[in-house]
Design a protein around this motif. Structure first.
Motif, PDB file in Angstrom:
ATOM      1  N   GLN A   3      30.751 -47.783   6.161  1.00 35.24           N
ATOM      2  CA  GLN A   3      30.053 -46.509   6.731  1.00 35.24           C
ATOM      3  C   GLN A   3      30.705 -45.223   6.504  1.00 35.24           C
ATOM      4  O   GLN A   3      32.119 -45.206   6.234  1.00 35.24           O
ATOM      5  N   LEU A   4      30.025 -44.353   6.570  1.00 32.10           N
ATOM      6  CA  LEU A   4      30.407 -42.856   6.405  1.00 32.10           C
ATOM      7  C   LEU A   4      29.933 -42.059   7.321  1.00 32.10           C
ATOM      8  O   LEU A   4      28.797 -41.927   7.511  1.00 32.10           O
ATOM      9  N   VAL A   5      30.916 -41.125   7.666  1.00 31.64           N
ATOM     10  CA  VAL A   5      30.296 -40.376   8.980  1.00 31.64           C
ATOM     11  C   VAL A   5      30.869 -38.636   8.624  1.00 31.64           C
ATOM     12  O   VAL A   5      31.948 -38.420   8.361  1.00 31.64           O
ATOM     13  N   GLU A   6      29.763 -38.031   8.263  1.00 34.66           N
ATOM     14  CA  GLU A   6      30.290 -36.428   7.900  1.00 34.66           C
ATOM     15  C   GLU A   6      30.252 -35.706   9.134  1.00 34.66           C
ATOM     16  O   GLU A   6      29.696 -35.891  10.454  1.00 34.66           O
ATOM     17  N   SER A   7      31.138 -34.581   8.991  1.00 34.41           N
ATOM     18  CA  SER A   7      31.282 -33.615  10.292  1.00 34.41           C
ATOM     19  C   SER A   7      31.827 -32.452   9.678  1.00 34.41           C
ATOM     20  O   SER A   7      32.020 -32.376   8.693  1.00 34.41           O
ATOM     21  N   GLY A   8      31.752 -31.322  10.565  1.00 31.32           N
ATOM     22  CA  GLY A   8      32.024 -30.017  10.151  1.00 31.32           C
ATOM     23  C   GLY A   8      31.027 -28.911   9.670  1.00 31.32           C
ATOM     24  O   GLY A   8      31.466 -27.819   9.675  1.00 31.32           O
ATOM     25  N   GLY A   9      29.859 -29.578   9.571  1.00 27.05           N
ATOM     26  CA  GLY A   9      28.796 -28.498   9.128  1.00 27.05           C
ATOM     27  C   GLY A   9      28.672 -27.585  10.310  1.00 27.05           C
ATOM     28  O   GLY A   9      29.253 -27.739  11.611  1.00 27.05           O
ATOM     29  N   GLY A  10      27.788 -26.461  10.354  1.00 27.14           N
ATOM     30  CA  GLY A  10      27.579 -25.365  11.227  1.00 27.14           C
ATOM     31  C   GLY A  10      26.855 -24.272  10.696  1.00 27.14           C
ATOM     32  O   GLY A  10      26.321 -24.341   9.641  1.00 27.14           O
ATOM     33  N   TYR A  11      26.875 -23.131  11.375  1.00 22.39           N
ATOM     34  CA  TYR A  11      26.515 -21.957  11.073  1.00 22.39           C
ATOM     35  C   TYR A  11      27.185 -20.910  10.631  1.00 22.39           C
ATOM     36  O   TYR A  11      28.405 -20.763  11.871  1.00 22.39           O
ATOM     37  N   VAL A  12      27.293 -20.360   9.598  1.00 23.39           N
ATOM     38  CA  VAL A  12      28.252 -19.325   9.307  1.00 23.39           C
ATOM     39  C   VAL A  12      27.662 -18.020   8.513  1.00 23.39           C
ATOM     40  O   VAL A  12      26.736 -18.366   7.942  1.00 23.39           O
ATOM     41  N   GLN A  13      28.374 -16.965   8.674  1.00 23.91           N
ATOM     42  CA  GLN A  13      27.785 -15.952   7.845  1.00 23.91           C
ATOM     43  C   GLN A  13      28.155 -15.855   6.445  1.00 23.91           C
ATOM     44  O   GLN A  13      29.122 -16.532   6.151  1.00 23.91           O
ATOM     45  N   ALA A  14      27.564 -15.324   5.631  1.00 28.04           N
ATOM     46  CA  ALA A  14      28.066 -15.145   4.267  1.00 28.04           C
ATOM     47  C   ALA A  14      29.335 -14.758   3.948  1.00 28.04           C
ATOM     48  O   ALA A  14      29.805 -13.705   4.767  1.00 28.04           O
ATOM     49  N   GLY A  15      30.110 -15.231   3.149  1.00 23.85           N
ATOM     50  CA  GLY A  15      31.476 -14.846   2.790  1.00 23.85           C
ATOM     51  C   GLY A  15      32.466 -15.822   3.887  1.00 23.85           C
ATOM     52  O   GLY A  15      33.754 -15.723   3.417  1.00 23.85           O
ATOM     53  N   LEU A  18      33.893 -23.193   5.694  1.00 19.30           N
ATOM     54  CA  LEU A  18      33.807 -24.299   6.418  1.00 19.30           C
ATOM     55  C   LEU A  18      34.578 -25.478   5.745  1.00 19.30           C
ATOM     56  O   LEU A  18      34.521 -25.329   4.535  1.00 19.30           O
ATOM     57  N   ARG A  19      34.744 -26.361   6.514  1.00 17.06           N
ATOM     58  CA  ARG A  19      35.437 -27.747   5.932  1.00 17.06           C
ATOM     59  C   ARG A  19      34.697 -28.696   6.578  1.00 17.06           C
ATOM     60  O   ARG A  19      34.509 -29.094   7.384  1.00 17.06           O
ATOM     61  N   LEU A  20      34.070 -29.428   5.378  1.00 14.34           N
ATOM     62  CA  LEU A  20      33.195 -30.866   5.889  1.00 14.34           C
ATOM     63  C   LEU A  20      34.271 -31.795   5.484  1.00 14.34           C
ATOM     64  O   LEU A  20      35.130 -31.908   4.879  1.00 14.34           O
ATOM     65  N   SER A  21      33.977 -32.785   6.315  1.00 18.83           N
ATOM     66  CA  SER A  21      34.812 -34.040   6.368  1.00 18.83           C
ATOM     67  C   SER A  21      34.109 -35.380   6.380  1.00 18.83           C
ATOM     68  O   SER A  21      32.827 -35.154   6.911  1.00 18.83           O
ATOM     69  N   CYS A  22      34.428 -36.385   5.576  1.00 19.40           N
ATOM     70  CA  CYS A  22      33.614 -37.569   5.510  1.00 19.40           C
ATOM     71  C   CYS A  22      34.552 -38.595   5.965  1.00 19.40           C
ATOM     72  O   CYS A  22      35.567 -39.096   5.091  1.00 19.40           O
ATOM     73  N   ALA A  23      34.420 -39.243   6.946  1.00 12.21           N
ATOM     74  CA  ALA A  23      35.452 -40.626   7.469  1.00 12.21           C
ATOM     75  C   ALA A  23      34.703 -41.685   7.005  1.00 12.21           C
ATOM     76  O   ALA A  23      33.510 -41.930   7.381  1.00 12.21           O
ATOM     77  N   ALA A  24      35.312 -42.551   6.508  1.00 10.28           N
ATOM     78  CA  ALA A  24      35.176 -43.766   5.902  1.00 10.28           C
ATOM     79  C   ALA A  24      35.733 -45.164   6.886  1.00 10.28           C
ATOM     80  O   ALA A  24      36.716 -44.846   7.331  1.00 10.28           O
ATOM     81  N   SER A  25      34.807 -46.031   7.054  1.00 14.52           N
ATOM     82  CA  SER A  25      35.071 -47.230   7.899  1.00 14.52           C
ATOM     83  C   SER A  25      34.547 -48.335   7.283  1.00 14.52           C
ATOM     84  O   SER A  25      33.774 -48.320   6.640  1.00 14.52           O
ATOM     85  N   GLY A  26      35.439 -49.426   7.470  1.00 15.15           N
ATOM     86  CA  GLY A  26      34.803 -50.697   6.595  1.00 15.15           C
ATOM     87  C   GLY A  26      35.393 -50.779   5.371  1.00 15.15           C
ATOM     88  O   GLY A  26      35.349 -51.789   4.629  1.00 15.15           O
TER      89      GLY A  26
END
Length: 126
Positions: A3-15, A18-26
């Motif tokens: 399994q892979l679970v992403e997090s860290g997305g969101g709304y941001v102004q230009a410039g 963000l840091r996205l994370s993808c955590a693995a299990s199994g």
């Protein structure tokens, strides 16, 4: 089960950043190629950045070179995508994927396979 679970997305102004994370299990990332893929509304999913844990080769799409950085934390079994200087055209759903393969980073971004996460939305306003 992998399994892979992403997090860290969101709304941001230009410039902004963000840091996205993808955590693995199994499974662990040892011997895997891992990548981040982006799908904008109405467009196909494209490989943005990928890495091979076999040879540490990395790939970045031209549109994100110099702004995005992919990295892994083996202790946390997590892959990150640091996104700086974000632009409105970076908007989309970001997916991570991983596969136990001999593919180098660039090949994996072109021909992804294996396990996929559910995606995380990134919206960059102008």
């Amino acid at each position: 089960e992998e399994q892979l679970v992403e997090s860290g997305g969101g709304y941001v102004q230009a410039g902004g950043s963000l840091r996205l994370s993808c955590a693995a299990s199994g499974f662990t990332f040892d011997g895997y190629a891992i990548g981040w893929f982006r799908q904008a509304r109405g467009k196909e999913r494209d490989g943005i950045s990928c890495i091979s844990t076999r040879d540490n080769s990395t790939y970045y799409a031209d549109s994100v070179k110099g702004r995005f950085t992919i990295s892994t934390n083996n202790a946390k079994n997590t892959v990150y995508l640091q996104m700086n200087s974000l632009k409105p055209e970076d908007t989309g759903v970001y997916y991570c994927a991983a596969d136990r393969t001999y593919y180098t980073g660039d090949y994996y971004c072109m021909w992804p396979r294996g396990s996929w996460g559910q995606g995380t939305q990134v919206t960059v306003s102008s």
